[in-house]
Design an enzyme around this catalytic site. Structure first.
Site, PDB file in Angstrom:
ATOM      1  CG  ASP A 130      -2.039  -0.982   1.157  1.00 47.88           C
ATOM      2  OD1 ASP A 130      -2.210  -1.622   0.093  1.00 47.88           O
ATOM      3  OD2 ASP A 130      -2.764  -1.120   2.156  1.00 47.88           O
ATOM      4  CE  LYS A 181     -10.812  -4.681  -1.345  1.00 51.22           C
ATOM      5  NZ  LYS A 181     -10.774  -3.572  -0.398  1.00 51.22           N
ATOM      6  CB  ALA A 223      -1.955  -9.744   2.930  1.00 54.75           C
ATOM      7  CG  LEU A 267     -25.599  -1.514   6.289  1.00 56.92           C
ATOM      8  CD1 LEU A 267     -26.927  -1.648   7.027  1.00 56.92           C
ATOM      9  CD2 LEU A 267     -25.842  -1.192   4.815  1.00 56.92           C
ATOM     10  N   GLY A 268     -21.242   0.559   7.589  1.00 53.81           N
ATOM     11  CA  GLY A 268     -20.503   1.668   8.206  1.00 53.81           C
ATOM     12  C   GLY A 268     -21.197   2.123   9.479  1.00 53.81           C
ATOM     13  CB  ALA A 269     -22.188   5.500  10.619  1.00 50.89           C
ATOM     14  N   GLY A 311     -13.054  -3.056   6.754  1.00 45.39           N
ATOM     15  CA  GLY A 311     -13.846  -4.219   6.341  1.00 45.39           C
ATOM     16  C   GLY A 311     -13.055  -5.514   6.516  1.00 45.39           C
ATOM     17  CG  ASP A 312      -9.527  -5.994   4.368  1.00 45.89           C
ATOM     18  OD1 ASP A 312     -10.412  -6.495   3.643  1.00 45.89           O
ATOM     19  OD2 ASP A 312      -8.674  -5.189   3.946  1.00 45.89           O
ATOM     20  CB  SER A 372      -5.352   0.218  11.620  1.00 38.22           C
ATOM     21  OG  SER A 372      -6.053  -0.603  10.685  1.00 38.22           O
TER      22      SER A 372
HETATM   23  O1  RIB Z   1      -9.235  -3.276   2.042  1.00 42.20           O
HETATM   24  C1  RIB Z   1      -8.119  -2.449   2.062  1.00 42.20           C
HETATM   25  C2  RIB Z   1      -7.109  -2.896   1.039  1.00 42.20           C
HETATM   26  O2  RIB Z   1      -7.644  -2.703  -0.240  1.00 42.20           O
HETATM   27  C3  RIB Z   1      -5.809  -2.135   1.050  1.00 42.20           C
HETATM   28  O3  RIB Z   1      -4.856  -2.664   1.944  1.00 42.20           O
HETATM   29  C4  RIB Z   1      -5.373  -2.176  -0.404  1.00 42.20           C
HETATM   30  O4  RIB Z   1      -4.247  -2.962  -0.628  1.00 42.20           O
HETATM   31  C5  RIB Z   1      -6.578  -2.709  -1.174  1.00 42.20           C
HETATM   32  O5  RIB Z   1      -6.411  -3.993  -1.553  1.00 42.20           O
END
Ligand code: RIB
Length: 317
Positions: free
Chosen positions: A29, A56, A58, A237-239, A267-268, A307
Site C-alpha cells: 500500500d 484485502k 493479506a 453499513l458503516g455507521a 472491512g478486512d 491498524s
Molecule cells: O481493504 C483495504 C485494502 O484494499 C488495502 O490494503 C489495499 O491494498 C486494497 O487492496
C-alpha cells in the site's frame, strides 16, 4: 451447505496446516495523507507518505492471526523487494506461507491509497502478481483446504482461483466465507458455493442490482441474494451497523461510535474478527459484535495492517 455456523475442529492438524486459509491478494500500500482530495489537474501538497503491507487477502489473514486463529495464506507475489517485504511481514505475524507462490516476471501488486482529513480514502489497485493466481495454484494448496475449518476469499484475485478454492473447500466440508470485495457481479455457481457472504453497501448493491445504504435496503438485498443459494449473509453499513442473516433470522447490529482517522482495512478487520470468533465457537451475534469491535478500534488508527488490533486489545464481552 453445512448446518453448523462453522466446520467443527478437525481431528488432526499438523504444524503446516491451519484452521483458517485465506486465498487472496497481497499488495504494498502506497499511502498519501492529504488535507482533501485533489481536483482534476490540480497539484496538491500532501502531509505524509508511507509504503506499508496491505491487500484485502493479506489484511484478512493478519486480522485472523492477530485475533487468535491459526492462519495460512495462498496467493502470489512478484520476485521483487515489495514481494519479499510482504512475505517477511506475514511470517512475522505467524501466518503459514507455503501457499504463497512467486511470479518470475510480474511485479508484486500495489495499491495507491489517498486518505484525507475527513478519514475518507480512495484506492487504485494494480493487481500485478495477484492477477496471476491460478486455479492450479489453488489446487496445489488442496491439503491446506482439506485440513482447514474455514476458507476466506475476496475478489482481488482472478475469479477462477476463487471458484476453485470455494469448490475444493466445499468438497472437503470446510466452511467458506466470501468477502465479495471489490464490488462486482458474480455468477450464480460461485455464490452457491458460499456459506458466509460478507459485503458492504456498494458490494451488496452490485450483487443484488439495487441501491443499499440503510438497514431496510440491506434486508431487501439479503432477500434477493438468498435466491442464489447463499443463506448466511452479512451486510456491513458503516455507521449504520451490520445486518446479519442466518437460519435464525435477520438481525440488525448498531455500529459502535468512534472518531475515525482512517477507514482503510476496516472491512478486512471486521471479517477477521467475525471469522475468528466463529472459529472459537461463538454464536453469530457475538461474532458480529467482535468483528465490529475490532473494526471500530482499527479505524481510530492509520494504515491497513498497521491498524488491526490484537485480541488482548478488545474489551471482553
Ligand atoms: O481493504 C483495504 C485494502 O484494499 C488495502 O490494503 C489495499 O491494498 C486494497 O487492496
Amino acid at each position: 451447505m453445512t448446518t453448523a455456523p462453522i466446520t467443527p475442529p478437525r481431528d488432526a492438524t499438523s504444524a503446516s496446516h491451519a484452521d483458517a486459509v485465506v486465498v487472496g491478494s497481497l499488495n504494498m500500500d502506497l499511502v498519501v495523507r492529504t488535507p482533501r482530495a485533489p481536483h482534476p489537474g490540480e497539484t496538491l501538497r500532501g502531509r505524509h507518505f508511507s509504503a506499508t503491507p496491505g491487500g484485502k487477502g493479506a489484511n484478512q489473514a493478519v486480522a485472523l492471526a492477530r485475533l487468535g486463529a491459526s492462519t495460512a495464506m495462498v496467493g502470489r507475489i512478484g520476485d521483487d523487494a515489495y514481494g519479499r517485504a510482504l512475505l517477511a511481514n506475514l511470517d512475522r505475524e505467524g501466518i503459514r506461507c507455503r501457499g504463497v507462490q512467486t511470479s518470475a516476471d510480474t511485479e508484486t501488486g500495489v495499491a495507491m491509497i489517498q486518505v484525507d482529513d475527513t478519514s475518507q480514502n480512495s484506492i487504485v489497485i494494480i493487481p500485478g502478481s495477484n492477477g496471476e493466481l491460478s486455479a492450479a495454484d489453488v489446487a496445489g494448496a488442496d491439503a491446506l483446504l482439506a485440513h482447514a475449518r474455514l476458507l476466506v476469499c475476496q475478489l482481488e484475485v482472478p475469479l477462477a482461483a476463487v471458484r476453485e478454492a470455494l469448490a475444493r473447500a466445499r468438497r472437503h466440508g470446510t466452511t467458506t466465507l466470501l468477502n465479495a470485495a471489490p464490488a462486482m457481479t458474480l455468477p450464480q455457481d460461485v455464490l452457491a458455493l458460499v456459506d458466509w457472504l460478507v459485503v458492504n453497501e456498494s458490494e451488496a448493491a452490485a450483487l443484488s442490482g439495487h441501491p443499499v445504504g440503510h438497514p431496510d435496503e440491506a434486508v431487501q438485498a439479503i432477500r434477493r441474494l438468498r435466491r442464489s443459494g447463499c443463506r448466511r449473509i452479512l451486510v456491513t453499513l458503516g455507521a449504520h451497523g451490520v445486518v446479519a442473516a442466518d437460519e435464525d433470522g435477520l438481525h440488525h447490529h448498531p455500529a459502535p461510535r468512534v472518531a475515525a482517522v482512517d477507514t482503510t482495512g476496516a472491512g478486512d478487520t471486521f471479517v477477521g474478527g467475525f471469522a475468528t470468533a466463529l472459529l472459537r465457537g461463538e454464536a453469530v451475534a457475538a461474532a458480529v459484535r467482535e468483528g465490529q469491535a475490532a473494526a471500530a478500534l482499527a479505524v481510530t488508527r492509520a494504515g491497513a495492517q498497521a491498524s488491526i488490533p490484537h485480541r488482548d486489545e478488545l474489551a471482553p464481552h
